[in-house]
Write an enzyme that holds these catalytic residues in place. Structure first.
Site, short mmCIF file in Angstrom:
data_model
loop_
_atom_site.label_atom_id
_atom_site.label_comp_id
_atom_site.label_asym_id
_atom_site.label_seq_id
_atom_site.Cartn_x
_atom_site.Cartn_y
_atom_site.Cartn_z
N SER A 1 48.06 41.23 43.69
CA SER A 1 49.36 41.10 43.03
C SER A 1 50.38 41.91 43.82
CB SER A 1 49.29 41.64 41.59
OG SER A 1 50.59 41.78 41.03
N LYS B 1 45.07 46.76 41.85
CA LYS B 1 45.48 45.69 42.75
C LYS B 1 45.77 46.24 44.14
CE LYS B 1 45.11 42.20 39.94
NZ LYS B 1 43.99 41.25 40.12
N TYR C 1 47.01 48.60 36.36
CA TYR C 1 46.99 47.29 37.01
C TYR C 1 47.45 47.41 38.46
CZ TYR C 1 48.01 42.31 37.75
OH TYR C 1 48.05 41.02 38.23
N ASP D 1 30.96 36.56 32.59
CA ASP D 1 31.86 37.71 32.48
C ASP D 1 31.80 38.44 33.82
OD1 ASP D 1 33.17 40.08 32.03
OD2 ASP D 1 32.01 40.65 30.26
N VAL D 2 32.88 38.36 34.60
CA VAL D 2 32.84 38.94 35.94
C VAL D 2 32.76 40.47 35.91
CG1 VAL D 2 34.02 36.99 37.00
CG2 VAL D 2 35.36 38.94 36.18
#
Length: 249
Positions: free
Chosen positions: A139, A155, A151, A64-65
């Site tokens: 992204s 990013k 998000y 699990d990063v």
């Protein structure tokens, strides 16, 4: 072109499917030894089978990063198994998609700190390489306004982090670059789901891509394998958008 990757050791986080697997596959096709992590053991085994068709060494370990201890353990184990580390690919995505505490926590813990901690773990190993490289996957949502607020914000942080790390690691000749994919479609991914369950969103996004189609994971893999290779030895601190012109609209 010989990318000079034969027998190089490459670590890919989030590598069991989609973009991560395509990147790992591109490196394996060039003769690199590859290590993958993801949360699911079954997905990792399927990915390893795919990569082994190239005939090279493959190492996998569930991880699990978002857990720094697990991530460091994986990177250390991968470097041990592969005989060192030359290229670190940070490709985590918790995809926090709600503008609330849970959405922000997922984005920060995984998309951002997964990159930070992955780099922390990799640098001591990369410092021993003759051609060390780090590649972050961000992204195009991090370049302009994004409907998915957490998000897009994390990013964007990864893109800025790329520049700062490139500067601070240059004295050790460790290159740091970033890819900002556009809308990439693959089995089990966001855009396949949207095609079946949110066709209005899918079609409206597709209409904003000048090339008239969604991207494919292997198109990210081809760029990644060049940026990670010694052939890109004078490229650092850069973010490359791979989006079919999506940002141009």
């Amino acid at each position: 072109m010989d990318l000079q990757l034969n027998d190089k050791s490459v670590v890919v986080t989030g590598g069991s499917r989609g973009i991560g697997l395509a990147i790992a596959d591109a490196f394996a096709a060039e003769g690199a030894k590859v290590a993958l992590c993801a949360r699911g053991a079954a997905g990792l085994e399927a990915a390893a089978t795919t990569l082994r068709r190239h005939g090279g060494e493959v190492f996998t370990q569930p991880c699990d990063v978002g857990d720094g201890h697990q991530l460091t353990g994986f990177v250390d184990a991968a470097a041990e198994a592969l005989g060192g580390l030359d290229v670190m690919i940070n490709n985590p995505s918790g995809f926090g998609n709600t503008d609330d505490e849970a959405g922000w926590k997922a984005g920060i813990d995984i998309d951002l700190m997964g990159v930070v901690r992955g780099t922390w773990a990799a640098v001591p190993h990369l410092a021993k390489s003759a051609a060390p490289s780090i590649l972050h996957i961000s992204s195009i949502s991090g370049i302009g306004p994004a409907g998915n607020i957490p998000y897009g914000a994390v990013k964007a942080a990864v893109i800025q982090l790329t520049q700062s790390q490139a500067m601070t690691l240059a004295d050790r000749h460790i290159r740091v670059n970033c890819i900002a994919p556009g809308s990439i479609e693959f089995p089990g991914g966001l855009w396949e789901d949207a095609y079946h369950n949110n066709r209005q969103r899918y079609d409206s996004t597709l209409a904003r891509i000048p090339f008239g189609r969604m991207g494919r994971p292997e198109e990210i893999g081809r760029v990644a394998v060049f940026l990670g290779s010694p052939m890109a030895g004078w490229v650092t601190g850069q973010t490359i958008s791979v989006d079919g012109g999506q940002l141009l609209q």
